[in-house]
Scaffold this motif. Sequence first.
Motif, short mmCIF file in Angstrom:
data_model
loop_
_atom_site.label_atom_id
_atom_site.label_comp_id
_atom_site.label_asym_id
_atom_site.label_seq_id
_atom_site.Cartn_x
_atom_site.Cartn_y
_atom_site.Cartn_z
N GLN A 154 0.82 -1.21 0.00
CA GLN A 154 0.00 0.00 0.00
C GLN A 154 0.86 1.26 0.00
O GLN A 154 0.52 2.26 -0.64
N LEU A 155 1.98 1.24 0.73
CA LEU A 155 2.82 2.43 0.80
C LEU A 155 3.64 2.64 -0.47
O LEU A 155 3.92 3.79 -0.84
N MET A 156 4.04 1.56 -1.13
CA MET A 156 4.87 1.69 -2.33
C MET A 156 4.06 1.92 -3.59
O MET A 156 4.62 2.24 -4.64
N MET A 157 2.74 1.79 -3.52
CA MET A 157 1.91 1.93 -4.71
C MET A 157 2.03 3.32 -5.36
O MET A 157 2.16 3.43 -6.58
N PRO A 158 2.02 4.44 -4.57
CA PRO A 158 2.13 5.74 -5.23
C PRO A 158 3.54 6.12 -5.66
O PRO A 158 3.73 7.14 -6.31
N LEU A 159 4.55 5.31 -5.31
CA LEU A 159 5.95 5.65 -5.57
C LEU A 159 6.45 4.95 -6.83
O LEU A 159 5.98 3.87 -7.19
N LYS A 213 10.02 3.50 -9.00
CA LYS A 213 11.05 2.54 -8.59
C LYS A 213 12.11 3.17 -7.71
O LYS A 213 12.67 2.51 -6.83
N ASN A 214 12.41 4.44 -7.93
CA ASN A 214 13.42 5.10 -7.09
C ASN A 214 12.95 5.22 -5.64
O ASN A 214 13.76 5.19 -4.71
N GLY A 215 11.64 5.37 -5.45
CA GLY A 215 11.11 5.49 -4.10
C GLY A 215 11.03 4.18 -3.35
O GLY A 215 10.84 4.17 -2.13
N LEU A 230 1.49 10.20 3.96
CA LEU A 230 1.83 11.57 3.58
C LEU A 230 3.33 11.71 3.36
O LEU A 230 3.77 12.43 2.46
N LEU A 231 4.13 11.04 4.18
CA LEU A 231 5.57 11.06 3.96
C LEU A 231 5.93 10.45 2.61
O LEU A 231 6.81 10.95 1.90
N SER A 232 5.25 9.36 2.25
CA SER A 232 5.52 8.74 0.95
C SER A 232 5.09 9.65 -0.19
O SER A 232 5.76 9.68 -1.24
N LEU A 233 4.02 10.40 -0.03
CA LEU A 233 3.61 11.36 -1.06
C LEU A 233 4.60 12.52 -1.18
O LEU A 233 4.88 12.99 -2.29
N TYR A 234 5.12 12.98 -0.05
CA TYR A 234 6.16 14.02 -0.09
C TYR A 234 7.40 13.48 -0.80
O TYR A 234 8.08 14.22 -1.53
N LEU A 235 7.70 12.21 -0.58
CA LEU A 235 8.86 11.61 -1.23
C LEU A 235 8.63 11.49 -2.73
O LEU A 235 9.56 11.73 -3.53
N GLN A 236 7.41 11.18 -3.15
CA GLN A 236 7.11 11.05 -4.57
C GLN A 236 7.30 12.36 -5.31
O GLN A 236 7.70 12.37 -6.48
N GLU A 237 7.05 13.47 -4.64
CA GLU A 237 7.22 14.78 -5.29
C GLU A 237 8.69 15.11 -5.54
O GLU A 237 8.98 16.00 -6.36
#
Length: 227
Positions: free
Chosen positions: A57-62, A64-66, A218-225
């Motif tokens: 669930q956490l890796m879905m919005p990221l 490969k680099n994330g 939210l941290l993972s979304l900040y990372l995706q940006e």
Amino acid sequence: MNMSFFDQFASPYLMGIPLILLSMLFPALLLPSPNSRWITNRLSTLQLWLINLITKQLMMPLNKNGHKWALILTSLMMFLLLINLLGLLPYTFTPTTQLSMNMALAFPLWLATLIIGLRNQPSISLGHLLPEGTPTPLIPALIMIETTSLLIRPLALGVRLTANLTAGHLLIQLISTASMVLLPIMPAVSILTTTILLLLTILEVAVAMIQAYVFVLLLSLYLQENI
């Protein structure tokens, strides 16, 4: 009744040693340790299934680099989840009701995502401060607004987690106190209040799980940006 309702959020001490450190380390002792057996037991299998589900669930919005952050984000999710749920037990202390601890978790991770973005793609990261097509007179004001919203992200993460857990614990204590006071005076009302308390406890269990998930998501979304 002379005790303040907020005393439950004070960090406990034993012989001058803050017990918040013990409460942060204790959840790790409840997790089953891996072994060399080919077939794991039910508890280890359940733990592995939950970790795989959370990681997915956490890796879905990221991209490969994330995915390099999978271990950090999943570990943080399990850590917050166990602390929030164990804090609902009687005579326990919830470290995540302390804003200082939540900020200590949110700020370094948010800063790491920001530094990664400025190092790998500085033009795109800085471009988020000024959307394309902005009128020239609005450029200074918009840059200030976007910079403020960027810098306030870790504060929002910490305050959100603290406020939700603190509000739930206060409601539980208020309703439980009302049930004890009303029991000798109006038993029927006391039973009704106790029923509401049970429903609120179930809701607070859901809030504890949801807030841990929202914090890491939210941290993972900040990372995706920034990747």
